[in-house]
Motif scaffolding. Structure first.
Motif, PDB file in Angstrom:
ATOM      1  N   ALA A   1     -26.774 -27.712  12.896  1.00 16.71           N
ATOM      2  CA  ALA A   1     -25.497 -27.779  13.629  1.00 16.71           C
ATOM      3  C   ALA A   1     -25.548 -28.725  14.824  1.00 16.71           C
ATOM      4  N   LYS A   2     -26.705 -28.737  15.516  1.00 15.35           N
ATOM      5  CA  LYS A   2     -26.754 -29.543  16.738  1.00 15.35           C
ATOM      6  C   LYS A   2     -27.059 -31.007  16.460  1.00 15.35           C
ATOM      7  N   LEU A   3     -27.825 -31.248  15.375  1.00 16.39           N
ATOM      8  CA  LEU A   3     -28.280 -32.621  15.148  1.00 16.39           C
ATOM      9  C   LEU A   3     -27.656 -33.225  13.879  1.00 16.39           C
ATOM     10  N   GLU A   4     -27.935 -32.624  12.731  1.00 15.24           N
ATOM     11  CA  GLU A   4     -27.530 -33.263  11.472  1.00 15.24           C
ATOM     12  C   GLU A   4     -26.012 -33.360  11.306  1.00 15.24           C
ATOM     13  N   THR A   5     -25.309 -32.269  11.604  1.00  9.67           N
ATOM     14  CA  THR A   5     -23.859 -32.263  11.355  1.00  9.67           C
ATOM     15  C   THR A   5     -23.120 -33.318  12.174  1.00  9.67           C
ATOM     16  N   PRO A   6     -23.270 -33.352  13.501  1.00 13.17           N
ATOM     17  CA  PRO A   6     -22.487 -34.359  14.252  1.00 13.17           C
ATOM     18  C   PRO A   6     -22.830 -35.798  13.899  1.00 13.17           C
ATOM     19  N   ILE A   7     -24.085 -36.080  13.577  1.00  7.37           N
ATOM     20  CA  ILE A   7     -24.428 -37.483  13.292  1.00  7.37           C
ATOM     21  C   ILE A   7     -24.182 -37.835  11.821  1.00  7.37           C
ATOM     22  N   GLY A   8     -23.746 -36.864  11.025  1.00  6.47           N
ATOM     23  CA  GLY A   8     -23.432 -37.144   9.616  1.00  6.47           C
ATOM     24  C   GLY A   8     -24.668 -37.402   8.784  1.00  6.47           C
ATOM     25  N   TYR A   9     -25.724 -36.660   9.054  1.00  5.80           N
ATOM     26  CA  TYR A   9     -26.981 -36.856   8.328  1.00  5.80           C
ATOM     27  C   TYR A   9     -26.800 -36.621   6.835  1.00  5.80           C
ATOM     28  N   ASN A  10     -25.950 -35.632   6.487  1.00  7.98           N
ATOM     29  CA  ASN A  10     -25.696 -35.344   5.067  1.00  7.98           C
ATOM     30  C   ASN A  10     -24.229 -35.529   4.697  1.00  7.98           C
ATOM     31  N   GLY A  11     -23.469 -36.168   5.526  1.00  3.95           N
ATOM     32  CA  GLY A  11     -22.037 -36.304   5.235  1.00  3.95           C
ATOM     33  C   GLY A  11     -21.359 -37.195   6.255  1.00  3.95           C
ATOM     34  N   HIS A  12     -20.140 -36.792   6.616  1.00  2.00           N
ATOM     35  CA  HIS A  12     -19.373 -37.615   7.554  1.00  2.00           C
ATOM     36  C   HIS A  12     -19.847 -37.403   8.987  1.00  2.00           C
TER      37      HIS A  12
END
Lengths: 352, 367
Positions: free
Chosen positions: A225-236
């Motif tokens: 939630a803190k890293l991958e989601t905002p930077i779009g590691y697996n998506g937008h």
């Protein structure tokens, strides 16, 4: 049939233990409670009080200086919260306090919407005794305070209503943080565990198990939630989903989390690390190294990492070593606690 | 589908499969079936007796979800976990694996299956994953021949129960998934779970009930039905942990809306938005819902919709009605097995298997 929260009453009265013997996990458990949780909540409550006082000052004398001071007090308070954010266990679980301290991620902008509605109401509604017990969790804590201090829709320096709202939210947050801090001062971790019905039960081990489960879950949250989601590691990519992005605390929050992880590992005599060293030295070192590595890699990210200015590819490139390191620490911690005899959950972690 | 040769061979095996009554293994005559794991890579299916002792076990290729019990013959099956690609059936007397049923091309199982009451047909809920459409397959037993394929009238039909011989009640969980994306939810913003009462004669929906629109992320996942035709539903909420949403409801074929059951807020919060198994006791008066994330089983008196209380058990999920009224058997990921009577407010540990993680669902076999 034990659905009534007798544990809560027990904890507040801080007396009757569920199980009285000191077992093998006393060292790490007492250390984590004392050095990480109690001291963490104390710091959080103290800085919440400073923030409330500083807000009062801002509302009395609205000025740029006082606004800047209030923002600094907020930042200190938000980072103190990060030291205990990993633990959704014990007194913080009552009255939705955990989610009220930080209503995040707020994907639909509920906080701003509710703050705007509240700012238009008669300010005296917030004086009624039951206001905060029924108020939405979105307006009760740090997410609301950040919005009032940093969102362009709010201007506590120019608007008395906005400042009054900020004052009330900061006062409530302090009161709530202080309640949790006091409850931890007057209780033990074992008091907050629901005794297993119908079976032998070691409250000390069960309490440490809960603490370790919380630590593991939080590691996942930091990575996802803190890293991958905002930077779009697996998506937008959506940088607005980063935690405390308006106050630019997204990266410092992660850094504070990693600091608390090492405190958890080394708290107590013997600490979890000491015990692991005796029983599984290789694994103990592997976990230690990845925890240190997490700290180093997070410190190497640029201070404006979550601000615009980097391409998605570049941002992912910069974060990848850290993401891999967090994954490794999750693996090592899982292996370690499992080998030490703790249940990290089977159906509870991966059901359907 | 089976070849003629395989079918004839299988018919021979099944003809020799004894009835449940002829293989009584204990005075109590009860056996319990559950999948279990011993590590991330070691998965099994097993039967245990009333003392909690494993009386039979067999290794499985993957983690499984719910057992399926033949009503007459001494045959049990175990359904692979979503996205599942096998149901293995065993002769309990000889311990032989007698048949593996696999889904049709582009389909997978959801982890649950059931036999019709006469044992002549096997019903499965399946995902046609190119389209995401929920399907109900009716296969002849033991041929495995597909007799009917009906729409489940929703997405993600997870578990179903028979209201009576011709009506199947389906929990369409609403989650669209594709095996290429593991279990990632592909329709979080548009999901729309429902309960469908399906005619097994013609596949038409006789009633369909859903949550209000603002609760569209409340996945209707597991269910049970009592002798009075009341269907109990356990939800898994896909929205934020802090949302205060109902987690348990009752439904009937003639009712247009769900009837949410009361839960004291301090208990509701402990559910962590997740219900595991749903189970009525033998009398149909008491409802039990397990929540492994909350670490407890909650109970209600159904007619008065009264919340009775909880049993705290870490990682508990398996739940089945014992033969005595108001009594349940519980299994947990910790390896513990319990018997609980929530009306008498009494729970006992039956046995514990520290190296065993009992999986989500438990079924009883009355031999």
């Amino acid at each position: 049939m034990k659905y009534l929260p007798k544990i809560m009453a027990v904890a507040i009265s801080a007396s009757a233990p569920l199980f009285g013997f000191a077992g093998q996990w006393q060292g790490p458990l007492n250390g984590i409670i004392s050095d990480v949780i109690r001291s963490g909540y104390d710091s959080y409550a103290v800085s919440a009080n400073s923030l409330a006082q500083q807000t009062k000052q801002l509302c009395s004398v609205p000025s740029k200086v006082n606004q800047a001071e209030t923002q600094i007090a907020f930042q200190k308070n938000a980072l103190d919260w990060q030291q205990v954010q990993w633990l959704n266990f014990g007194p913080v679980t009552y009255f939705m306090r955990y989610y009220a301290f930080e209503y995040w991620p707020d994907k639909k902008g509920v906080t701003q919407r509710q703050l705007r509605a509240l700012a238009q109401q008669d300010p005296s509604v917030m004086e009624t005794p039951k206001f905060w017990t029924s108020a939405s969790i979105a307006v009760r804590g740090l997410t609301a305070i950040e919005s009032l201090l940093y969102h362009p829709d709010f201007s506590p320096m120019q608007s008395k209503d906005h400042c009054h709202l900020l004052k009330k939210v900061t006062e409530h947050q302090f009161s709530s943080a202080n309640d949790v801090a006091k409850q931890w001062q007057g209780s033990r971790a074992q008091d907050w565990v629901f005794a297993e019905d119908g079976a032998e039960f070691d409250a000390e081990q069960a309490a440490l198990e809960q603490v370790l489960q919380q630590w593991l879950e939080h590691m996942s949250a930091v990575k996802d939630a803190k890293l991958e989601t905002p930077i779009g590691y697996n998506g937008h990519e959506n940088l607005k989903l980063a935690e405390f992005y308006r106050s630019n605390l997204s990266l410092p929050s992660i850094q504070a989390n990693f600091l608390s992880y090492r405190k958890i590992y080394h708290a107590g005599q013997p600490s979890l690390y000491d015990i692991a060293q005796q029983q599984y030295p290789k694994l103990a070192d592997q976990l230690e190294k990845t925890l240190i590595n997490n700290q180093k890699l997070a410190l190497q990210l640029p201070a404006d990492y979550f601000q615009s200015g980097y391409s998605k590819t570049h941002r992912i490139e910069m974060a990848t070593p850290l993401i891999k390191s967090i994954s490794a620490s999750q693996t090592y911690l899982t292996q370690l606690v499992t080998q030490l005899g703790f249940q990290i959950g089977f159906n509870s972690r991966d059901g359907d | 589908m089976l070849s003629r040769r395989h079918f004839l061979a299988l018919s021979g095996v099944l003809a020799s499969a004894p009835s449940w009554a002829s293989i009584a293994v204990s005075e109590d005559k009860s056996l319990f079936a559950s999948a279990f794991s011993q590590s991330k890579t070691e998965h099994f299916f097993g039967l245990f007796d009333v003392k909690g002792n494993l009386v039979w076990q067999t290794e499985l290729p993957d983690r499984a979800h719910a057992p399926v019990v033949h009503p007459n013959q001494a045959i049990v099956g175990i359904v692979a976990r979503r996205p599942g690609f096998f149901i293995d059936f065993f002769n309990v007397a000889s311990h032989e694996k007698i048949i593996r049923i696999e889904p049709e091309k582009d389909h997978h199982f959801y982890g649950h299956a059931l036999f019709t009451r006469d044992g002549q047909r096997l019903i499965t809920q399946e995902n046609h994953y190119p389209s995401g459409e929920g399907k109900v397959f009716v296969r002849g037993w033991p041929s495995g021949q597909i007799l009917n394929v009906f729409s489940s009238h929703g997405i993600g039909p997870h578990e179903s129960v028979l209201l009576h011989d011709d009506v199947l009640v389906i929990a369409n969980g609403g989650l669209k998934t594709h095996p290429d994306n593991d279990r990632n939810i592909l329709n979080l913003d548009t999901m729309s779970p429902n309960v469908t009462y399906l005619s097994l004669k013609d596949g038409k929906p006789l009633n369909q009930v859903a949550n209000p629109k603002h609760l569209h992320q409340l996945s209707i996942r597991h269910l049970d039905v009592n002798q009075q035709g009341t269907v109990a539903l356990g939800f898994q909420y896909q929205g934020p942990l802090w949302d205060q949403v109902p987690l348990v409801a009752l439904s009937r074929i003639d009712q247009p809306e769900l009837d949410y059951l009361p839960i004291p807020e301090q208990v509701r919060a402990r559910f962590k938005q997740y219900c595991g198994s749903v189970c009525f006791d033998q009398s149909g008066e008491v409802l039990a819902i397990s929540t492994p994330r909350g670490g407890f089983v909650a109970y209600w008196h159904v007619d008065t919709k009264t919340f009775l209380g909880v049993d705290n058990c870490r990682d508990v999920c398996g739940l089945v009605a014992h033969e005595n009224a108001h009594e349940f058997i519980l299994t947990a990921g910790t390896g513990n097995q319990y018997v609980s009577n929530p009306v008498r407010e009494h729970i006992d540990l039956i046995n514990k298997h520290p190296t065993v993680h009992w999986d989500n669902h438990l079924r009883q076999i009355n031999t």
